[in-house]
Design an enzyme around this catalytic site. Sequence first.
Site, short mmCIF file in Angstrom:
data_model
loop_
_atom_site.label_atom_id
_atom_site.label_comp_id
_atom_site.label_asym_id
_atom_site.label_seq_id
_atom_site.Cartn_x
_atom_site.Cartn_y
_atom_site.Cartn_z
N SER A 136 42.75 40.85 39.57
CA SER A 136 43.82 41.71 39.05
C SER A 136 43.24 42.80 38.16
O SER A 136 42.53 42.51 37.21
CB SER A 136 44.82 40.88 38.25
OG SER A 136 44.13 40.03 37.33
N ALA A 138 44.33 45.92 35.60
CA ALA A 138 45.47 46.32 34.78
C ALA A 138 46.22 47.51 35.39
O ALA A 138 47.45 47.55 35.37
CB ALA A 138 45.01 46.64 33.36
N LYS A 189 32.37 34.85 37.17
CA LYS A 189 32.37 36.01 38.05
C LYS A 189 32.01 37.29 37.30
O LYS A 189 31.43 38.22 37.87
CB LYS A 189 33.72 36.15 38.78
CG LYS A 189 34.94 36.35 37.89
CD LYS A 189 35.24 37.82 37.61
CE LYS A 189 36.39 37.97 36.63
NZ LYS A 189 36.67 39.37 36.32
N ASP A 242 38.60 36.59 42.72
CA ASP A 242 38.29 37.44 41.57
C ASP A 242 36.86 37.96 41.64
O ASP A 242 36.58 39.09 41.25
CB ASP A 242 38.51 36.65 40.28
CG ASP A 242 38.90 37.53 39.11
OD1 ASP A 242 38.99 38.76 39.29
OD2 ASP A 242 39.11 36.99 38.01
N THR A 246 35.87 41.91 41.51
CA THR A 246 35.08 42.37 40.37
C THR A 246 33.73 42.94 40.78
O THR A 246 33.19 43.80 40.09
CB THR A 246 34.87 41.20 39.38
OG1 THR A 246 36.15 40.61 39.09
CG2 THR A 246 34.26 41.66 38.08
#
Length: 328
Positions: A136, A138, A189, A242, A246
Amino acid sequence: MTLDHIGVLGAGAWGTALANAAARAGRRVTLWARDASAVERINTARESPRLRGAAIEAGISATADLAEAAHADVILLVVPAQALRSVAGTIKPMLARGTPVVACAKGIERTTKKFMTEVIAECLPDAVAAILSGPSFADDVVRGLPTAVTLAAHDETMASALARTLGSTTFRPYHSTDVRGVEIGGAAKNVIAIAVGIAMGRKLGASAGAALTTRGFAELSRFGRGLGARVETLTGLSGLGDLVLTCSSLQSRNFSLGVALGQGRTLSEAHAGGRLAEGAFTAEALVKIAMAHKVDMPIARAVSAVLEGSIRIDDAIESLLMRPFKAE
């Protein structure tokens, strides 16, 4: 279980995004910011100082009064991992017994080597500790773009209730009881993303980036299994999901930090501009926990050594390339 009022502690980019997500889910949201000017801007201009151009949902009220935000049915602790203990300790006398407190930072406390829910349990023994993590950004969440995350608590009923409380058509929390697995994915991660960023900054090519991401996931998985995490958590949103996000975008602060280091900037230069990369603080703690559990994490170890200045980047890369040939 009535969970209609959400207190979001931290009005940075991620805190503002989660406040918007909670408001879209129909909740009343009180957003705490340290800076009075930020509070005024949110309440009057309906704009975040940290996410320019993103509108603040109508259901959000900002405040500089921590007690006002802490007097809620659910607390989202959206402060950096290294500051979580301080804020949690401050709100202890303000919380009602049994209040769910959800850690939204992806890291390990550097001084104690504790995960975020452990810090919450230590500082707020009467609260219900939970963790939110997953792929996710922002900027995506604040604008209501489709996002799926994992929300974990030890009690499945509570985890499910929290997921329903924050969930909407565009923000989809999947609930879990594997708290430690979710925390491990979020913390590890970030460190791997710094390694991939360094490779990209050194222009080692997309193949090297893919290899580091894949072998980094192997390290994350070994670490998770060594600490009792479930395989499905490690291969799910808060683990593999994630990690992929990332390690593949300059929106990631950790990947961007790695790119800057790979381009020859110092750590202080790479941190210029105030973008906090949690992995820079987590790397040392991650490696020490891995050593204590006899888990081999060569990529994380190399990142930690680069960050502490005990090895040059090119030497770290060479050490990884010179590892013995073995079965995958």
